[in-house]
Scaffold this motif. Structure first.
Motif, PDB file in Angstrom:
ATOM      1  N   TYR A 172       0.963  -1.178  -0.004  1.00 50.21           N
ATOM      2  CA  TYR A 172      -0.008  -0.030   0.121  1.00 50.21           C
ATOM      3  C   TYR A 172       0.680   1.261   0.135  1.00 50.21           C
ATOM      4  O   TYR A 172       2.008   1.319   0.449  1.00 50.21           O
ATOM      5  CB  TYR A 172      -0.918   0.061   1.246  1.00 50.21           C
ATOM      6  N   THR A 173       0.260   2.251  -0.369  1.00 46.53           N
ATOM      7  CA  THR A 173       0.945   3.615  -0.596  1.00 46.53           C
ATOM      8  C   THR A 173       1.148   4.352   0.769  1.00 46.53           C
ATOM      9  O   THR A 173       1.859   5.097   1.153  1.00 46.53           O
ATOM     10  CB  THR A 173       0.541   4.533  -1.693  1.00 46.53           C
ATOM     11  N   THR A 174      -0.016   3.870   1.815  1.00 45.40           N
ATOM     12  CA  THR A 174      -0.026   4.613   2.974  1.00 45.40           C
ATOM     13  C   THR A 174      -0.449   3.581   4.000  1.00 45.40           C
ATOM     14  O   THR A 174      -0.685   2.291   3.782  1.00 45.40           O
ATOM     15  CB  THR A 174      -1.522   5.488   3.037  1.00 45.40           C
ATOM     16  N   GLU A 175       0.008   3.776   5.245  1.00 44.72           N
ATOM     17  CA  GLU A 175      -0.239   3.186   6.294  1.00 44.72           C
ATOM     18  C   GLU A 175      -1.954   2.804   6.543  1.00 44.72           C
ATOM     19  O   GLU A 175      -2.395   1.979   7.123  1.00 44.72           O
ATOM     20  CB  GLU A 175       0.336   3.685   7.802  1.00 44.72           C
ATOM     21  N   GLU A 176      -2.645   3.844   6.185  1.00 45.68           N
ATOM     22  CA  GLU A 176      -4.155   3.731   6.371  1.00 45.68           C
ATOM     23  C   GLU A 176      -4.574   2.749   5.409  1.00 45.68           C
ATOM     24  O   GLU A 176      -5.706   1.780   6.328  1.00 45.68           O
ATOM     25  CB  GLU A 176      -4.700   5.086   5.992  1.00 45.68           C
ATOM     26  N   GLY A 177      -4.347   2.422   4.380  1.00 45.05           N
ATOM     27  CA  GLY A 177      -4.645   1.138   3.407  1.00 45.05           C
ATOM     28  C   GLY A 177      -4.248  -0.039   4.280  1.00 45.05           C
ATOM     29  O   GLY A 177      -5.130  -0.878   4.116  1.00 45.05           O
ATOM     30  N   LEU A 178      -3.110  -0.139   4.677  1.00 44.44           N
ATOM     31  CA  LEU A 178      -2.690  -1.266   5.180  1.00 44.44           C
ATOM     32  C   LEU A 178      -3.649  -1.573   6.625  1.00 44.44           C
ATOM     33  O   LEU A 178      -3.978  -2.731   6.832  1.00 44.44           O
ATOM     34  CB  LEU A 178      -1.108  -1.248   5.874  1.00 44.44           C
ATOM     35  N   HIS A 179      -3.746  -0.593   7.338  1.00 46.31           N
ATOM     36  CA  HIS A 179      -4.659  -0.701   8.710  1.00 46.31           C
ATOM     37  C   HIS A 179      -6.062  -1.298   8.352  1.00 46.31           C
ATOM     38  O   HIS A 179      -6.720  -1.969   8.976  1.00 46.31           O
ATOM     39  CB  HIS A 179      -4.619   0.390   9.413  1.00 46.31           C
ATOM     40  N   ASN A 180      -6.566  -0.453   7.255  1.00 53.04           N
ATOM     41  CA  ASN A 180      -8.205  -0.830   6.720  1.00 53.04           C
ATOM     42  C   ASN A 180      -8.073  -2.382   6.325  1.00 53.04           C
ATOM     43  O   ASN A 180      -9.104  -2.992   6.614  1.00 53.04           O
ATOM     44  CB  ASN A 180      -8.275   0.085   5.630  1.00 53.04           C
ATOM     45  N   ALA A 181      -7.246  -2.885   5.655  1.00 53.93           N
ATOM     46  CA  ALA A 181      -7.226  -4.210   5.417  1.00 53.93           C
ATOM     47  C   ALA A 181      -6.998  -5.289   6.416  1.00 53.93           C
ATOM     48  O   ALA A 181      -7.781  -6.205   6.353  1.00 53.93           O
ATOM     49  CB  ALA A 181      -5.888  -4.482   4.184  1.00 53.93           C
TER      50      ALA A 181
END
Length: 100
Positions: free
Chosen positions: A57-66
Motif C-alpha cells: 500500500y502507498t499509505t499506512e491507512e490502507g494497510l490498517h484498513n485491510a
C-alpha cells in the motif's frame, strides 16, 4: 507519520484460490487503500500461482484498513492476511523468479 518509501506498508496474503489472478487480487485489496504493488508469484511448471502474494500500500491507512477487516472471503475462500514484518525486496524476488 513516516514518508512513503521509508516504512513498509505491506501485507502477506495466503490461501488464495487458484481461480484468482493478479488483477482480481489487486482489485479486492484496492477497496482498502491505493495498492502500489501486488506480487502474485506463478509456478512456471504448472502455470498456476503459488497461492500467496504480497500487497504493498502507498499509505499506512490502507494497510490498517485491510488488517481490520476479518474475514477476507473471496470466491468462497477465506484468505489468510497478515502484516509483512520484514521489508520485501522486489528485485530479489524478480531475480529468483527468472532463475526458477
Amino acid at each position: 507519520m513516516s514518508a512513503p518509501g521509508k516504512k513498509v506498508f505491506e501485507l502477506f496474503v495466503s490461501k488464495i484460490p487458484w481461480t484468482l489472478g493478479t488483477k482480481e487480487v489487486k482489485e479486492y485489496f484496492g477497496q482498502f487503500g491505493h495498492v502500489r504493488k501486488c506480487l502474485l508469484p506463478f509456478d512456471k511448471g504448472t502455470g498456476f500461482h503459488k497461492g500467496f502474494c504480497w500487497i504493498g500500500y502507498t499509505t499506512e491507512e490502507g494497510l490498517h484498513n485491510a488488517l481490520h477487516k476479518d474475514p477476507h472471503v473471496v470466491e468462497g475462500s477465506k484468505l489468510q492476511v497478515q502484516q509483512n514484518m520484514m521489508p520485501f525486496t522486489w528485485r530479489r524476488m524478480d531475480k529468483e523468479a527468472e532463475e526458477s
